[in-house]
Design an enzyme around this catalytic site. Structure first.
Site, PDB file in Angstrom:
ATOM      1  N   ASP A 129       0.632  -1.324   0.059  1.00  0.00           N
ATOM      2  CA  ASP A 129       0.077   0.020  -0.002  1.00  0.00           C
ATOM      3  C   ASP A 129       0.982   1.291   0.041  1.00  0.00           C
ATOM      4  OD1 ASP A 129      -2.296   1.456   0.019  1.00  0.00           O
ATOM      5  OD2 ASP A 129      -2.630   1.576   2.179  1.00  0.00           O
TER       6      ASP A 129
ATOM      7  N   CYS B 200     -19.724 -11.767  -7.265  1.00  0.00           N
ATOM      8  CA  CYS B 200     -20.486 -10.583  -6.575  1.00  0.00           C
ATOM      9  C   CYS B 200     -22.108 -10.692  -7.420  1.00  0.00           C
ATOM     10  CB  CYS B 200     -20.320  -8.867  -7.145  1.00  0.00           C
ATOM     11  SG  CYS B 200     -18.826  -8.519  -6.339  1.00  0.00           S
TER      12      CYS B 200
ATOM     13  N   CYS C 244     -25.577  -8.890  -6.290  1.00  0.00           N
ATOM     14  CA  CYS C 244     -25.732  -8.324  -5.027  1.00  0.00           C
ATOM     15  C   CYS C 244     -25.157  -6.852  -5.011  1.00  0.00           C
ATOM     16  CB  CYS C 244     -24.741  -9.223  -4.172  1.00  0.00           C
ATOM     17  SG  CYS C 244     -24.556  -8.369  -2.366  1.00  0.00           S
TER      18      CYS C 244
ATOM     19  N   CYS D  42     -23.046  -3.458  -0.901  1.00  0.00           N
ATOM     20  CA  CYS D  42     -22.242  -2.361  -0.531  1.00  0.00           C
ATOM     21  C   CYS D  42     -22.612  -1.039  -1.441  1.00  0.00           C
ATOM     22  CB  CYS D  42     -20.721  -2.973  -1.108  1.00  0.00           C
ATOM     23  SG  CYS D  42     -20.834  -2.943  -2.907  1.00  0.00           S
TER      24      CYS D  42
ATOM     25  N   CYS E 203     -23.714   2.465   1.454  1.00  0.00           N
ATOM     26  CA  CYS E 203     -22.545   3.328   1.594  1.00  0.00           C
ATOM     27  C   CYS E 203     -23.521   4.947   1.865  1.00  0.00           C
ATOM     28  CB  CYS E 203     -21.807   3.764   0.258  1.00  0.00           C
ATOM     29  SG  CYS E 203     -20.905   5.058   0.278  1.00  0.00           S
TER      30      CYS E 203
ATOM     31  N   CYS F 116     -15.887   9.482  -0.166  1.00  0.00           N
ATOM     32  CA  CYS F 116     -15.821   8.278   0.818  1.00  0.00           C
ATOM     33  C   CYS F 116     -15.267   8.670   2.139  1.00  0.00           C
ATOM     34  CB  CYS F 116     -14.693   7.159  -0.075  1.00  0.00           C
ATOM     35  SG  CYS F 116     -14.140   5.886   0.782  1.00  0.00           S
TER      36      CYS F 116
ATOM     37  N   CYS G  12     -13.577   3.467   7.522  1.00  0.00           N
ATOM     38  CA  CYS G  12     -14.658   3.104   7.247  1.00  0.00           C
ATOM     39  C   CYS G  12     -14.816   1.741   6.943  1.00  0.00           C
ATOM     40  CB  CYS G  12     -15.486   4.112   6.325  1.00  0.00           C
ATOM     41  SG  CYS G  12     -17.268   3.542   6.141  1.00  0.00           S
TER      42      CYS G  12
ATOM     43  N   CYS H  45     -20.764  -7.027   2.975  1.00  0.00           N
ATOM     44  CA  CYS H  45     -20.326  -8.036   1.963  1.00  0.00           C
ATOM     45  C   CYS H  45     -20.874  -9.193   2.553  1.00  0.00           C
ATOM     46  CB  CYS H  45     -19.034  -7.540   1.576  1.00  0.00           C
ATOM     47  SG  CYS H  45     -18.545  -8.861   0.245  1.00  0.00           S
TER      48      CYS H  45
END
Length: 313
Positions: free
Chosen positions: A126, A181, A184, A187, A191, A207, A234, A241
């Site tokens: 990251d 997914c 579905c 998510c 949000c 976000c 968050c 999920c």
């Protein structure tokens, strides 16, 4: 046992929950990245513009690389009741700084590669211009979900992605091509700030994670009202999920557990704190990134229209 098998076995010994191998060539999402940046969805993260060419073609990161070793590092811990109360901290930020924890073990894995003939073993976690989700998908570790997170079957998405670029010619894994997914959209629906504009399209400027960590300056009132008590990061789109509901399991890495003081429920907690006290408490923790002024702003947003109390996810 082949060298590739030995690399994966060593990754497992280091408590990485999955390991795959891919090549460092161009990704299939270059046009999408260009459009995303052009539309301003990166907000103030100007480094993403500077890194765009390398994110589209990882071979530019280390031209001598022949393979990329990709690992997943589980950070999941189950929420206690207090974790659902304002002020809320994303799960990944409750323990030690993952950059150090994951990078330390990636470094050990990189040394293993060098002991087995690698002249190049460059690690990333990251940080840097690495398109981690795309490489992980290409290494067979999962698919990019509708919340833009990598989702791994039988694991979920509560993990960090690490990578090592190496000049070893390792056996490549088959890319994960399925979109599991299905129909579905939990998510997207969950949000609270509407940051997920459509499947796999995130407006980072809406976000909560971006607003509490990357954003500089004030937070728009209409967004602050929807923070659900979060003051750093968050988990909402991950928590709902179904792959996490069913498969997420406690991390085996002790540093990712809540082992250091985090935050207190007093809305004025950071208002009365000095810079020296903030550094003493949070030096080396994820919260250091937001800084004292950032945490003051986040607290004001999270408590702007409510008293500390149990809040829904």
């Amino acid at each position: 046992m082949t060298l590739t098998e030995r690399v994966k076995a060593r990754a497992q010994e280091l408590e990485f929950i999955a390991c795959g191998i891919t090549h460092p060539g161009p990704t299939a999402h270059a046009d999408e990245l260009d459009a995303w940046l052009k539309n301003g969805y990166a907000g103030t993260m100007r480094y993403l513009h500077r890194q765009a060419d390398r994110r589209k073609d990882p071979a530019l990161i280390a031209p001598e690389a022949r393979s990329v070793v990709v690992v997943l590092d589980n950070y999941f811990t189950r929420d206690e009741e207090s974790d659902l109360e304002a002020p809320r901290i994303a799960k990944y930020a409750r323990g030690e700084d993952y950059h150090r924890v994951t990078m330390d073990r990636l470094g050990t894995l990189a040394e293993f590669l060098k002991e087995n003939g690698a002249r190049l073993a460059r690690s990333y976690a990251d940080a840097g211009p690495v398109p981690e989700r795309e490489l992980a998908q290409r290494a067979g570790l999962g698919w990019i979900g509708k919340n833009t997170m990598l989702v791994s079957p039988g694991i979920g998405s509560f993990f960090f992605i690490g990578s090592i670029f190496t000049d070893l010619d390792l056996d490549l894994d088959v890319p994960f091509e399925l979109d599991r997914c299905g129909s579905c959209t939990r998510c997207i629906e969950a949000c609270p700030t509407g940051a997920l504009l459509q499947p796999r399209l995130l407006d980072a400027t809406r976000c909560i994670s971006y607003l509490t960590i990357e954003q500089k300056g004030p937070i728009a009132e209409e967004l602050a009202r929807e923070f659900r008590g979060y003051v750093f990061g968050c988990d909402i789109c991950n928590d709902v999920c179904p792959w996490n509901v069913r498969f997420a399991s406690e991390t085996a890495v002790p540093e990712f557990r809540a082992t250091r003081p985090v935050v207190e429920s007093d809305p004025n907690f950071f208002e009365t704190m000095s810079e020296e006290e903030f550094i003493r408490r949070y030096d080396g923790s994820p919260l250091e990134r937001a800084g004292l002024e950032g945490m003051r702003r986040n607290y004001r947003a999270a408590f702007s229209d409510r008293e500390p109390r149990l809040l829904p996810k």
